[in-house]
Scaffold this motif. Structure first.
Motif, PDB file in Angstrom:
ATOM      1  N   UNK A  72       2.494  -8.259   0.784  1.00 47.31           N
ATOM      2  CA  UNK A  72       2.958  -6.874   0.753  1.00 47.31           C
ATOM      3  C   UNK A  72       1.770  -5.932   0.911  1.00 47.31           C
ATOM      4  N   UNK A  73       1.977  -4.818   1.608  1.00 50.08           N
ATOM      5  CA  UNK A  73       0.930  -3.824   1.807  1.00 50.08           C
ATOM      6  C   UNK A  73       0.655  -3.033   0.545  1.00 50.08           C
ATOM      7  N   UNK A  74      -0.437  -2.252   0.578  1.00 57.46           N
ATOM      8  CA  UNK A  74      -0.844  -1.471  -0.594  1.00 57.46           C
ATOM      9  C   UNK A  74       0.237  -0.501  -1.062  1.00 57.46           C
ATOM     10  N   UNK A  75       0.965   0.090  -0.105  1.00 51.79           N
ATOM     11  CA  UNK A  75       2.018   1.043  -0.469  1.00 51.79           C
ATOM     12  C   UNK A  75       3.126   0.389  -1.278  1.00 51.79           C
ATOM     13  N   UNK A  76       3.541  -0.783  -0.850  1.00 54.90           N
ATOM     14  CA  UNK A  76       4.602  -1.526  -1.544  1.00 54.90           C
ATOM     15  C   UNK A  76       4.120  -1.951  -2.929  1.00 54.90           C
TER      16      UNK A  76
END
Length: 137
Positions: A72-76
């Motif tokens: 998962x990316x940093x935003x998620x």
């Protein structure tokens, strides 16, 4: 199929405490397992950049993000951490409070250590006198 005594596993979503490096002492989340030596960690709310990190410099905590997808990316990750209140849970834990008190004690000056010593002596004297008075009565 015997039950294992272990409860903290290296898994996606596991909250970890960094033991080494410039962000030592901060918490992060395992975003992806690379191999048996390293994982990609990310701590968007604690100032830990997304990076590959060896397990020997991580400590697994009892906390984990429940619905974090792999890679998962940093935003998620940030949304999940805020939704589950992981940072608040960590700061309220006995482990984090103990670390904070040790750090606070480590930063005391000589005079502040002296003030603490005098306060401890006064406290123990009051306790000793009250115990002695209770024995007499």
């Amino acid at each position: 199929a015997t039950e294992s005594n272990f409860t903290r596993f290296v898994e996606v979503g596991r909250v970890v405490l960094l033991k080494a490096g410039p962000q030592a002492g901060n918490i992060a989340v395992i975003a992806e397992v690379i191999d048996h030596n390293r994982a990609i960690i990310d701590g968007p709310t604690t100032g830990v950049p997304r990076q590959s990190f060896p397990y020997k410099h991580l400590t697994l905590t009892p906390f984990r993000l429940t619905k974090l997808p792999r890679a998962a990316g940093s935003g998620v990750v940030k949304k999940q951490i805020e939704a589950e209140g992981i940072v608040e849970k960590w700061t309220k834990s006995a482990w984090a409070q103990k670390r904070a008190s040790v750090e606070k004690r480590r930063k005391l000056t000589d005079f502040q250590r002296f003030v603490v010593m005098i306060a401890k002596k006064r406290r123990s004297d009051v306790v000793h006198k009250s115990v002695h008075a209770a024995k007499k009565a």
